[in-house]
Design a protein around this motif. Structure first.
Motif, PDB file in Angstrom:
ATOM      1  N   TYR A   1      27.791  13.527  -3.766  1.00 29.97           N
ATOM      2  CA  TYR A   1      27.866  13.191  -5.186  1.00 29.97           C
ATOM      3  C   TYR A   1      28.623  11.900  -5.506  1.00 29.97           C
ATOM      4  N   GLU A   2      29.237  11.262  -4.550  1.00 34.74           N
ATOM      5  CA  GLU A   2      30.202  10.204  -4.868  1.00 34.74           C
ATOM      6  C   GLU A   2      29.570   9.035  -5.629  1.00 34.74           C
ATOM      7  N   ARG A   3      28.400   8.575  -5.212  1.00 39.03           N
ATOM      8  CA  ARG A   3      27.762   7.458  -5.920  1.00 39.03           C
ATOM      9  C   ARG A   3      27.311   7.882  -7.317  1.00 39.03           C
TER      10      ARG A   3
ATOM     11  N   THR B   1      30.805  27.259  -9.013  1.00 39.81           N
ATOM     12  CA  THR B   1      30.297  28.140  -7.960  1.00 39.81           C
ATOM     13  C   THR B   1      29.093  27.544  -7.246  1.00 39.81           C
ATOM     14  N   LYS B   2      28.525  26.482  -7.792  1.00 39.50           N
ATOM     15  CA  LYS B   2      27.340  25.869  -7.202  1.00 39.50           C
ATOM     16  C   LYS B   2      27.671  24.697  -6.285  1.00 39.50           C
ATOM     17  N   ILE B   3      28.917  24.317  -6.212  1.00 42.77           N
ATOM     18  CA  ILE B   3      29.288  23.151  -5.404  1.00 42.77           C
ATOM     19  C   ILE B   3      29.116  23.465  -3.922  1.00 42.77           C
ATOM     20  N   LEU B   4      28.418  22.591  -3.218  1.00 44.13           N
ATOM     21  CA  LEU B   4      28.246  22.726  -1.773  1.00 44.13           C
ATOM     22  C   LEU B   4      29.364  21.964  -1.076  1.00 44.13           C
TER      23      LEU B   4
ATOM     24  N   VAL C   1      32.287  16.389  -9.934  1.00 45.53           N
ATOM     25  CA  VAL C   1      30.959  17.001 -10.011  1.00 45.53           C
ATOM     26  C   VAL C   1      30.410  16.898 -11.433  1.00 45.53           C
ATOM     27  N   PHE C   2      31.247  17.094 -12.427  1.00 51.71           N
ATOM     28  CA  PHE C   2      30.789  16.966 -13.824  1.00 51.71           C
ATOM     29  C   PHE C   2      30.253  15.556 -14.066  1.00 51.71           C
ATOM     30  N   GLU C   3      31.013  14.552 -13.634  1.00 53.17           N
ATOM     31  CA  GLU C   3      30.568  13.167 -13.830  1.00 53.17           C
ATOM     32  C   GLU C   3      29.336  12.858 -12.995  1.00 53.17           C
ATOM     33  N   ALA C   4      29.246  13.432 -11.800  1.00 55.98           N
ATOM     34  CA  ALA C   4      28.046  13.245 -10.977  1.00 55.98           C
ATOM     35  C   ALA C   4      26.828  13.867 -11.653  1.00 55.98           C
ATOM     36  N   LEU C   5      27.029  14.998 -12.325  1.00 49.42           N
ATOM     37  CA  LEU C   5      25.934  15.623 -13.053  1.00 49.42           C
ATOM     38  C   LEU C   5      25.447  14.709 -14.180  1.00 49.42           C
ATOM     39  N   VAL C   6      26.380  14.064 -14.865  1.00 50.42           N
ATOM     40  CA  VAL C   6      26.007  13.091 -15.907  1.00 50.42           C
ATOM     41  C   VAL C   6      25.181  11.964 -15.289  1.00 50.42           C
TER      42      VAL C   6
END
Length: 1511
Positions: A1293-1295, A1348-1351, A1400-1405
């Motif tokens: 998710y980093e990028r 709970t969905k984070i791998l 993860v929130f920002e990666a989802l955005v």
């Protein structure tokens, strides 16, 4: 023989010692250490001489001065190290095993030499030093004291070479066996060195192993081979024995607590039976889990080794990998630890007795009582067994052990083991015999034994009445690893405790083996081995700590209960004594091999270039270091899987998801460890070839720097800035106020000028025709006036020159008589940069020369008679220094004659009448006494500054201050006509403000034209089409809510794109204006808008342009591009600096800084009343921080953002040379990078991604956010942590987080401005922080159960998420997301959340942004419902930054420190702050920043509760 007082002739002494060979006697300065060698003994000189000519391992007893031999050898060979390395000089290296020894040996060398000494060990972060830093250290220090690992790393990576070393000293060299760092250094580098250094080894024990006397020679041979040296002990045996430690060895026999006490007291066996049962229960659970784990690992490795697990069989691989990961993460480390703790409790009970058992069991119970321990367990069966064990332990402590203690509280035999009682008695005996000055070290094997024993002995000492005056003071010292409830034993604490012992503030020290080597306490007279030494080295080293010259004892405790064990220990001690005697006889040995070294040597090292040699052991270290670099300090460890139940073994190495090498490495070997080393070596090779390692094969800490060619003009700019400016963004800079001459004159000698009308009567002439200027506002006392500049015609300048110049000078030297035009300024129309002359106009639009002449003729015109006085004129009394304007009062009832009695002030004998007053006060005035006096009322001059609207309150106040209702009387003889009458004053006093606005709008129009010409995406509108310029805040006055539309943020490179939208003069004026200019508008809100859009567009472009770059690399490059330094450079390059409007305009007085038209600065120096030169810089220059120019560039971006569209804004940024449009070398737009791994083909992998998406039930996420991804890979990537091994299909998710952060910031900022157009910049910042901080985003993510969905494959992250999300008070399990989000959670309390959740929130955005083809509306529709419940309350009542608010209220930080959280077994930061009224509050957190946030948050909350802070 030479005797020298070092206090007087230190340097002479040192030079003589360096050149003399033998029989040196040295008188040293006083030392607190009685064991400091004060003369070179015979054997020391002998051994030193031998060491000069050959490699030597010196084996001498402790206390015999081995280190001093090394020091005098250093000095003997110091000629080579006194030269610079650049001139062929060399360096001496002293290697030690511990940090404590680095300090001790370096101080010793400094004491005895004049050489410069450098100290190097890991805690100094030397692994972060670059080659330049090492070159500086090595050049500036002649003797280098290293821990072995640091020096080996230095040599391995070719930052230093052994050929640059003249002497290398190995302290405690007996450790050099197997893969020890000493052995590695010699085996890898020494023989390959063309000019190897002299080697000196120092030891007291030959071997660090448990050896028999008949194996001593073999070990000695190994040591000689390792160091390419000969072992020597010196020929002066008697002298060596004399100066070595002389210790009486004694043994104390004791029976075991189990055999002697428990056999006769059955009740004591009950707690041990319970503890053993608990251990057995845990063992059964662990055995079952281990079987499951091995099967999962075996199945996964079989799939990876025998199938196409990245292609057709990827589904099976993903399931097995997920099962393996899930099972691994669910396994609580607490259960195995609990088993270990219980075994420790049993051992403590058997060794120390009932009291020790109770103490340790109670401590363990309290540790397990913490809810956080249980909370960290994901496995329900683990929680069940934990709960069962805790209940049993609780019963054991509270019922059984406490009852046993109560029953036997006075029975020392029951409470304390025979071993403890005999230990205590032996300590008391030594104290009595040695007259209270005895100091004792008790060596134990385990940390928990040291901890418990120090408490038990302290309890015994306090309960007994001592027979001596000095009570026992007892502490313990261990290694860094402490007992689970205790603070880690830092090096600093170790030094402090040892110093207390050395200075006799302690007299009993309980210690583990950590201080066996290197601790030098001259007066220590008793050393006790409570537990037997593990090997011969431990025996010799602990024995050597008894340094007292008289009555020193070395006591060995032996258990006589077990005959076999007793016999074995007795034989072992006998062997050690024999070996000690053998060592004193010297050696002549042959060579032998080391098995472990042979195993490692079979793996060929990686030798890329430049002399770099990376062996397999070093490769394993480098892989872990690299993972730390990947995680930005947080290590995401690689995964090692092993296949095979017997030799050969296969190891599979998988790197974290953020590693660019996504291929798995598979190696086979006869041993698991060797297979693992081979994998590491192969991965190092791949990483080095990929550029992840630097030229010295070290993890590239500059991997975050993209290889971007810097334009030559930027490099020249930076070089010039560095050479001539050396300024930072906070540096102040002086720059010109004028952008150019006003107006621009095409023909300087032309006499054709242009006449302009301001209103019906007022105008001006300029030498060239102006561009049409927009209408603008002036603000009079009670109205707003609209000014329009109209071109009338061209005129012949010579025809009107005299009248125009006279009128101009009359206005600015006589009418506006306080503009310093007669001192600081002078009239010079030919050289003036403001080439404009004001005039009056006739009704027909011609220059009214007649009226102008009449006005000029009023200069000093005197009133001749009372009959001339009229009500619409203005006058002033000439006898006063300042012109005080007044008006005639036509009221006959108020008339007075000059001869009337004086009644204005207190009269005197000389003043009887008005005439007397004026003639007495002003002797030059002759008053006609029979004439009427003029009846006047005071009138204040009209204000000059009409630039800004003045509040009603200020106008009333000014009026009251300026006018008086009382009549004023003057003789006619003193009255003069004012420079203007009332009508002309109202007309002409607005002229300075009008001229300021004309010159400002002239510059704005040039700026408008510049932008339109350069961007070419819109046609410049005429000024007539522009709205009225109000010089007010555009964002507050504009009600157009369609600004910043939510549309797709696409790129356009088409030159045919044309728009009618363009910036207005009003908003451009706002963009160039600082708050310091005191206008009704400033750039700050535009700057905020421009800043967030700049970050977004730069982030987008970088994401496109560098598809393989890490998020860290993108972040570093973004920081460069959006930096104030770069924006300042743009302002310079594009010649925009001089547009900045910084200074408030002052028309008159000592602070005047406005130059009237036609005037120039007077070059003749002007002096103040104090005789100092007048500072005239304010007329021509402005003074501002460099950051202001960067702010202006961001404000310009904000201008285009809200007055045009996104396409034009990005084209404007492109013109500024900001890389916001990702064009390739052919000027084509670059594609959006694939989110899939580089080895995956889109068509082939898409079905597999969709299948993986379904298996992970990621459709639940889509339901929550109400958005269905077209490309499921984006969603999978957004929830893939860098540590994950389950997802090998997409990037982590980093990028996406890098991009999503910028998108979220822009959308939140946009929403703030759309919602509240009157928002202040400070509140915008507070709201952005509140809505976008990591804690808030993490809280939202957990509230919707998205965590709970984070791998991931990180036990550390797993534990942190469990701690945070499992807190039932914050996240009640039965509450809905809406209820949780409605809770009044303090903002900064959320800062304890794991950062990965916010990432993860920002990666989802970012994922939604890319999947929706960059549609801002789609992204906002997704995130607005998630943020909704916080948005409204944050805008209505934003949580300000508590640190900033606290300091604004007068608070300060008192101290910052760290301590151990005993409940969580972690280190936490502590910050103590103090409020303005002296109250102190402490805060804590995982970092200093978080601790400061917590403390300030608590302080603000407390002060608000008590109404201490006054709003």
């Amino acid at each position: 023989m030479v005797n020298v007082d070092i206090g007087i002739h230190k340097h002479i002494l040192l030079s003589e010692m360096g050149s003399s060979n033998r029989n040196i006697t040295v008188t040293m300065a006083p030392s607190t250490d009685a064991n400091v060698v004060v003369s070179a003994r015979t054997y020391q000189t002998e051994l030193m001489e031998q060491a000069k000519s050959e490699n030597l391992v010196i084996c001498l007893p402790t206390g015999s001065g081995k280190t001093y031999i090394a020091v005098i050898l250093i000095k003997e060979m110091s000629h080579a190290i006194r030269e610079s390395l650049k001139n062929g000089g060399k360096r001496t290296v002293f290697l030690v095993k511990t940090v404590q020894l680095v300090t001790q040996q370096s101080e010793y060398i400094l004491t005895h030499t004049d050489l410069t000494v450098g100290k190097y060990y890991g805690e100094l972060a030397v692994d972060l030093w670059n080659k330049e830093k090492w070159e500086y250290e090595l050049e500036n220090h002649q003797v280098l004291v290293f821990t072995a690992q640091v020096f080996l790393d230095l040599i391995d990576h070719a930052n230093f070479s052994l050929k640059q070393v003249n002497l290398i000293i190995f302290d405690e060299c007996h450790h050099a066996s197997g893969d020890d760092r000493y052995a590695a250094l010699m085996n890898k580098h020494y023989d390959n060195c063309p000019d190897p250094p002299r080697v000196l080894g120092l030891t007291a024990s030959i071997s660090s192993r448990k050896i028999k006397p008949d194996k001593l020679l073999d070990n000695a041979k190994e040591l000689e081979k390792t160091f390419r040296a000969r072992i020597e002990i010196g020929s002066s045996r008697n002298e060596i024995i004399k100066h070595g430690t002389s210790v009486q060895v004694e043994t104390i026999l004791c029976s075991s607590y189990r055999d002697e006490i428990m056999k006769n007291n059955e009740s004591l066996t009950i707690p041990f039976e319970i503890l053993n049962f608990m251990c057995s229960s845990i063992e059964g659970y662990l055995s079952t889990n281990n079987t499951t784990y091995r099967k999962l690992e075996r199945d996964l490795t079989d799939t990876m080794l025998t199938t196409d697990y990245r292609g057709n069989n990827i589904a099976a691989y993903n399931k097995q990998s997920a099962d393996y990961t899930a099972f691994s993460q669910s396994q609580s480390i607490t259960i195995p630890q609990l088993k270990s703790y219980l075994k420790n409790v049993i051992e403590v009970g058997h060794e120390l007795g009932l009291y020790g058992l109770l103490l340790f069991a109670k401590i363990l119970r309290n540790r397990l009582k913490s809810s956080l321990v249980r909370l960290s367990m994901a496995d329900s069966s683990a929680r069940e067994i934990f709960d069962d064990m805790f209940q049993r332990l609780e019963c054991l402590v509270e019922d059984i052990l406490r009852n046993l203690w109560r029953l036997n509280r006075h029975n020392l035999e029951i409470l304390f083991s025979p071993k403890v009682r005999k230990l205590f008695n032996r300590i008391l005996k030594q104290q009595n015999e040695n007259n209270k000055r005895s100091r004792c070290i008790v060596f134990v094997e385990r940390v928990y034994t040291a901890t418990m024993l120090s408490q038990i002995l302290s309890n015994l000492a306090s309960s007994q009445e001592p027979t001596w005056d000095t009570p026992l003071k007892i502490k313990h010292v261990t290694g860094i690893k402490a007992l689970f409830y205790d603070k880690p034993m830092t090096a600093k604490y170790q030094r402090q405790t040892i110093e207390e012992f050395r200075s006799q503030n302690l007299n009993v020290l309980i210690a583990t083996a950590v201080i066996e080597e290197g601790l030098d306490i001259p007066d220590c007279d008793l050393v006790i081995r409570f537990n037997k030494p593990n090997n011969f080295s431990s025996y010799m080293q602990s024995k050597g700590r008894a340094r007292a010259k008289q009555n020193a004892s070395y006591v060995l405790f032996m258990d006589e209960s077990n005959a076999d064990e007793y016999a074995r220990d007795k034989n072992e001690y006998s062997d050690y004594e024999e070996i000690e005697k053998m060592i004193q006889q010297g050696f002549s040995l042959d060579e032998s091999d080391d098995d472990l070294a042979d195993d490692l040597s079979r793996i060929p090292p990686y030798c890329p270039s430049n002399g770099v040699i990376i062996d397999a052991t070093r490769a394993a270290q480098l892989i872990m270091q690299y993972c730390g670099v990947l995680g930005n300090g947080q290590v995401y460890p690689p995964r090692f899987l092993f296949h095979g139940c017997c030799s050969p073994y296969t190891c599979i190495l998988s790197m974290p998801a953020n590693c660019p090498i996504r291929d798995d490495i598979k190696c086979e070997s006869s041993k698991k460890k060797l297979a693992k080393y081979k994998c590491c070596l192969e991965m190092v090779k791949k990483l080095h070839e990929h550029g992840e390692f630097d030229d010295h094969c070290l993890p590239n800490r500059n991997r975050t720097l993209l290889k971007i060619k810097i334009p030559i003009e930027n490099r020249i700019f930076d070089l010039a800035d560095e050479l001539f400016e050396t300024k930072s963004e906070s540096s102040f800079e002086t720059f010109s106020k004028q952008i150019a001459k006003f107006p621009l004159q095409k023909d300087p000698v032309s006499t054709c000028w242009h006449l302009y009308q301001i209103d019906n009567q007022l105008g001006f002439v300029v030498p060239s025709e102006l561009k049409k200027l927009p209408r603008f506002s002036l603000y009079e006392n009670n109205k707003t006036t609209t000014i329009e500049i109209v071109h009338l015609k061209s005129i012949g300048y010579r025809q009107y020159q005299s009248e125009l110049e006279d009128f101009c000078k009359y206005l600015f030297e006589y009418v506006f008589d306080d503009m310093n035009t007669n001192t600081n300024l002078k009239f010079d129309i030919d050289n003036s940069t403001f080439k404009l002359l004001p005039c009056l106009l006739t009704e027909s639009g011609d220059i009214d020369c007649n009226r102008m002449a009449i006005i000029c003729n009023r200069r000093n015109k005197q009133v001749q008679s009372h009959a001339e006085l009229v009500d619409d004129e203005l006058y002033y009394p000439s006898h006063l220094q300042d012109k005080r304007f007044c008006m005639n009062v036509s009221d006959p009832s108020l008339l007075k004659r000059a001869s009337d009695s004086w009644d204005q002030k207190k009269s005197s004998e000389n003043i009887k009448t008005y005439a007397d007053y004026f003639e007495n006060k002003y002797p030059n005035i002759l008053v006609r006494r029979d004439e009427f006096l003029a009846t006047m009322k005071g009138v204040k001059k009209a204000r000059i500054n009409y630039l800004n609207e003045i509040s009603t309150n200020n106008r009333k106040e000014n009026k009251n201050d300026s006018e008086s209702s009382e009549p004023i009387y003057y003789p006619i003889e003193v009255l003069r006509y004012a420079p203007l009458n009332q009508v002309d004053f109202e007309l002409i006093y607005k002229l300075p403000s009008i001229l300021v606005r004309i010159s400002q709008l002239y510059r704005i129009e040039r700026l408008r034209k510049l932008f339109a010409d350069k961007i070419q995406y819109y046609s410049l509108c005429d000024a007539d089409q522009m709205p009225l310029v109000t010089f007010n805040d555009y964002l507050r006055t504009n009600t157009n809510l369609s600004l910043l539309p939510l549309v797709p943020l696409s790129y356009s490179s088409s030159s045919s794109y044309q728009s009618l939208l363009q910036p207005s003069p009003d908003i451009l004026f706002q963009a160039i204006t600082r708050r310091s200019a005191s206008e009704n508008t400033d750039m700050e809100n535009l700057e905020i808008l421009g800043d967030c859009f700049l970050k977004l567009t730069v982030s987008m472009c970088l994401y496109h342009r560098y598809p393989e770059a890490s998020a860290g690399a993108l972040t570093v490059e973004k920081a460069k591009q959006i930096s104030n330094k770069n924006l300042y450079r743009i302002a310079v390059k594009k010649q925009l600096k001089s547009y900045l409007n910084v200074m408030k305009i002052n028309f008159r007085g000592k602070d005047a800084n406005w130059i009237p038209p036609g005037y120039v600065i007077n070059e003749t120096p002007q002096l103040t009343t104090d005789g100092e030169s007048v500072d005239l810089k304010g007329y021509s220059t402005q003074y501002v921080k460099r950051k202001a120019f960067a702010d202006m560039i961001e404000a310009f971006i904000g201008v285009f953002l809200i007055s045009t569209d996104y396409t034009i804004t990005m084209q404007f940024m492109k013109w500024l040379s900001i890389d916001v449009i990702p064009l390739d070398k052919n000027n084509h737009l670059m594609e959006v990078p694939s989110i899939l791994c580089s080895y995956s083909a889109n068509d082939e992998i898409r079905p597999i991604v969709d299948k993986f998406y379904k298996e992970q039930a990621f459709d639940d996420i889509e339901k929550i956010i109400n958005y269905n991804f077209r490309n499921k890979a984006y969603l999978v990537a957004a929830f893939t942590h860098p540590s994950s091994f389950a997802n090998r299909l997409t990037n982590c998710y980093e990028r996406l987080e890098f991009l999503g952060d910028a998108v979220l910031d822009f959308l939140v900022t946009r929403h703030i401005f759309i919602t509240d157009t009157k928002i202040t910049p400070g509140r915008v910042t507070d709201i952005r922080q509140d809505l976008s901080n990591n804690g808030r985003l993490a809280y939202i993510l957990v509230a919707y159960r998205l965590h709970t969905k984070i791998l991931h494959n990180s036990p550390d992250l797993f534990g942190k998420i469990q701690m945070y999300a499992g807190d039932n008070e914050v996240f009640p399990k039965d509450s809905s997301s809406e209820i949780i989000l409605n809770k009044d959670i303090d903002q900064w309390a959320d800062s304890t959340a794991p950062k990965a959740l916010a990432d993860v929130f920002e990666a989802l955005v970012g994922a939604v942004f890319l999947d929706s083809e960059k549609c801002l509306k789609t992204v906002w529709n997704v995130i607005e419902p998630l943020l909704r419940q916080y948005i409204d309350r944050s805008i209505a009542n934003p949580n300000s930054n508590p640190i900033r608010e606290f300091f604004e209220k007068g608070g300060k930080v008192i101290s910052e420190s760290t301590e151990t959280d005993t409940e969580k077994d972690t280190i936490k930061s502590i910050c103590i702050v103090q409020t303005a009224n002296g109250r102190r509050i402490d805060g804590s957190g995982t970092s200093k920043k978080m601790a400061k946030y917590d403390a300030c948050r608590k302080a603000i909350k407390l002060l608000m509760e008590y109404n201490v802070i006054d709003d």
